[in-house]
Scaffold this active site. Structure first.
Site, short mmCIF file in Angstrom:
data_model
loop_
_atom_site.label_atom_id
_atom_site.label_comp_id
_atom_site.label_asym_id
_atom_site.label_seq_id
_atom_site.Cartn_x
_atom_site.Cartn_y
_atom_site.Cartn_z
N ASN A 188 -10.07 0.57 1.30
CA ASN A 188 -8.62 0.59 1.09
C ASN A 188 -8.31 0.00 -0.28
O ASN A 188 -8.45 -1.21 -0.47
CB ASN A 188 -7.97 -0.22 2.22
CG ASN A 188 -6.46 -0.30 2.11
OD1 ASN A 188 -5.88 0.01 1.07
ND2 ASN A 188 -5.81 -0.74 3.17
N CYS A 194 0.81 -1.22 0.00
CA CYS A 194 0.00 0.00 0.00
C CYS A 194 0.85 1.27 0.00
O CYS A 194 0.35 2.35 -0.29
CB CYS A 194 -0.94 0.00 1.19
SG CYS A 194 -2.13 -1.34 1.14
N HIS A 250 -3.00 7.57 2.71
CA HIS A 250 -3.50 6.26 2.33
C HIS A 250 -4.82 6.02 3.06
O HIS A 250 -4.91 6.23 4.27
CB HIS A 250 -2.46 5.20 2.72
CG HIS A 250 -2.93 3.81 2.50
ND1 HIS A 250 -3.57 3.42 1.35
CD2 HIS A 250 -2.85 2.69 3.27
CE1 HIS A 250 -3.87 2.13 1.42
NE2 HIS A 250 -3.45 1.67 2.59
N1 COA Z 1 -17.66 -7.03 12.05
C1 COA Z 1 -17.97 -7.23 13.35
N2 COA Z 1 -17.08 -7.59 14.27
C2 COA Z 1 -15.82 -7.76 13.86
C3 COA Z 1 -15.41 -7.60 12.53
C4 COA Z 1 -16.41 -7.22 11.60
N3 COA Z 1 -16.13 -7.00 10.30
N4 COA Z 1 -14.09 -7.83 12.42
C5 COA Z 1 -13.66 -8.15 13.66
N5 COA Z 1 -14.72 -8.11 14.53
C6 COA Z 1 -14.72 -8.38 15.95
C7 COA Z 1 -13.53 -9.18 16.41
O1 COA Z 1 -13.76 -10.55 16.20
C8 COA Z 1 -13.45 -8.80 17.87
O2 COA Z 1 -14.43 -9.57 18.56
P1 COA Z 1 -14.08 -10.14 20.02
O3 COA Z 1 -13.84 -8.92 20.89
O4 COA Z 1 -15.32 -10.89 20.37
O5 COA Z 1 -12.88 -10.99 19.85
C9 COA Z 1 -13.95 -7.36 17.90
O6 COA Z 1 -14.62 -7.14 16.65
C10 COA Z 1 -12.81 -6.36 18.04
O7 COA Z 1 -11.82 -6.72 17.10
P2 COA Z 1 -10.52 -5.87 16.94
O8 COA Z 1 -9.66 -6.54 15.91
O9 COA Z 1 -9.93 -5.56 18.27
O10 COA Z 1 -11.13 -4.52 16.33
P3 COA Z 1 -10.39 -3.19 16.02
O11 COA Z 1 -11.07 -2.08 16.68
O12 COA Z 1 -8.90 -3.32 16.19
O13 COA Z 1 -10.62 -3.05 14.45
C11 COA Z 1 -9.55 -3.41 12.33
C12 COA Z 1 -10.16 -4.07 13.55
C13 COA Z 1 -9.13 -4.50 11.36
C14 COA Z 1 -10.58 -2.51 11.67
C15 COA Z 1 -8.34 -2.55 12.78
O14 COA Z 1 -7.49 -3.32 13.59
C16 COA Z 1 -7.54 -2.03 11.62
O15 COA Z 1 -8.01 -1.21 10.86
N6 COA Z 1 -6.28 -2.49 11.47
C17 COA Z 1 -5.44 -2.06 10.36
C18 COA Z 1 -5.79 -2.89 9.16
C19 COA Z 1 -5.28 -2.26 7.88
O16 COA Z 1 -5.38 -1.08 7.70
N7 COA Z 1 -4.80 -3.10 6.99
C20 COA Z 1 -4.34 -2.69 5.71
C21 COA Z 1 -3.01 -2.05 5.81
S1 COA Z 1 -2.53 -1.32 4.29
#
Ligand code: COA
Length: 353
Positions: free
Chosen positions: A285, A112, A255
């Site tokens: 993204n 990315c 980004h």
């Molecule tokens: N819908 C509902 N619940 C979801 C979910 C979805 N799409 N995806 C994950 N969850 C759940 C998880 O299972 C977790 O449940 P639990 O507490 O029962 O285990 C809960 O939501 C919290 O998950 P968590 O991973 O802590 O959420 P978060 O606030 O960190 O958000 C992302 C997750 C992926 C949105 C965030 O970590 C993120 O944006 N990371 C960067 C990813 C990125 O940008 N990647 C590309 C890089 S170029």
């Protein structure tokens, strides 16, 4: 001094829209969860007629036309992608096959962060006097490698392409500073298995269990923490390297991965929301395409003026990051083809001393 102004720009996204409501019907998720955790409402995904090539070519044609050039005028084509349509030949050659011309053509892989990496590489070719006119493309169709049973990743990504043309100028335009970084030790947090590991990992293919299909693997929490750490620092470093202060910055074009990550970077630069270009609500993204798509939309909305200082900042697999200050405008670019011979002569490789 030679600089590399952005004289053309273009974008392309697939027609097919995948909304949060669509995803609610596919996995255990909700519009409320996706919007509050990411800021994304819908994304574009490739249909049967789309490919990385088709999107990259459409964006490139618009950029070249906007610069009032033809493919024959280009010296180099760089495509930033990690979802090329083929391993051999390069995505850049596939694009050139449709654009025409005989420019050098190669791909650049920095996930990315790829577009900002490619912009910096193209800029160096111009600034050293080696080349005059360069096409830089960011294009990805990651949804082809997304597991649509894995709610943690499938809500985040969309497809698209964006392109810019760089041309030599003697005025300070284009990329004024560059910050490139990588932490290979973090590669396990965001990756797509390659040819060597794909077969053992995916044999037998279990299509229905999250994380067991060949495709993107991501540790979202680790990537989130990394992104919040590097985005603001890299952007601030780019501003300093350009000899500017935060108050000189007119627009942050980040980004478009996650609104919370973008907000953290903007806070570090002391920039209010209205100086941050956001379109992740409509595209999610789009990997290497996200910054050039955002740039095109900012320009189309009349948000960019000649001489504006823009900050591009990205992060992604690698783990990698990249940032730069871009001064908008084409001042000093020779629009008269009659002067091109002289320009080329001045930039030509000299004899070995
Ligand atoms: N819908 C509902 N619940 C979801 C979910 C979805 N799409 N995806 C994950 N969850 C759940 C998880 O299972 C977790 O449940 P639990 O507490 O029962 O285990 C809960 O939501 C919290 O998950 P968590 O991973 O802590 O959420 P978060 O606030 O960190 O958000 C992302 C997750 C992926 C949105 C965030 O970590 C993120 O944006 N990371 C960067 C990813 C990125 O940008 N990647 C590309 C890089 S170029």
């Amino acid at each position: 001094m030679r600089y590399a102004a952005i004289t053309g720009w273009g974008m392309a996204v697939p027609e097919r829209v995948l909304t949060n409501a669509d995803l609610e019907r596919m996995v255990d998720t909700s519009d409320e969860w996706i919007v509050s955790r990411t800021g994304i409402r819908e994304r574009r995904v490739v249909g049967p007629g789309d490919s990385t090539t088709s999107l990259a070519v459409a964006a490139a044609r618009r950029a070249v036309e906007r610069a009032d050039l033809t493919a024959d005028d280009l010296d180099l084509i760089i495509v930033a992608t990690y979802t090329p349509d083929q391993f051999l030949v390069s995505q850049a050659c596939l694009v050139q096959a449709q654009l025409g011309g005989t420019a050098g053509a190669f791909d650049l892989g920095a996930a990315c962060s790829g577009f900002v990496y490619a912009l910096s590489v193209g800029t160096q070719f111009v600034r050293t006097g080696c080349y005059e006119r360069i096409l830089v493309i960011g294009a990805d169709t990651l949804t082809r490698l997304i597991d649509y049973t894995d709610r943690a990743t499938c809500v985040l990504f969309g497809d698209g392409a964006g392109a810019v043309v760089l041309e030599a100028t003697d005025q300070p335009r284009g990329l004024l500073s560059t910050v490139l970084g990588a932490d290979g030790a973090g590669s396990e947090h965001l990756y797509i298995p390659g040819w060597a590991t794909l077969v053992p990992e995916s044999a037998p293919l279990v299509q229905d269990a999250p994380g067991t299909r060949p495709g993107l693997r991501m540790n979202g929490n680790e990537v989130f923490r990394f992104a919040v750490r590097v985005m603001g620092d890299a952007a601030a470093d780019a501003v300093e390297r350009a000899g500017l202060s935060f108050s000189d910055i007119d627009m942050l074009i980040p980004h478009q991965a996650n609104l919370r990550i973008i907000d953290a970077a903007a806070r570090q630069l002391d920039l209010p929301r209205e100086k941050v270009w956001l379109n992740l609500d409509r595209y999610g993204n789009t990997s290497a395409a996200s910054i050039p798509i955002a740039l095109c939309e900012a320009e189309a909305a009349g948000a960019l003026a000649d001489g504006n200082n823009l900050v591009f900042v990205a992060f992604g697999g690698g783990l990698s990051w990249a940032a730069g200050v871009v001064r908008w405008g084409t001042e000093g670019v020779c629009r008269d083809r009659a002067c091109w011979g002289a320009e080329a002569k001045a930039g030509a490789d000299g004899p070995a001393a």
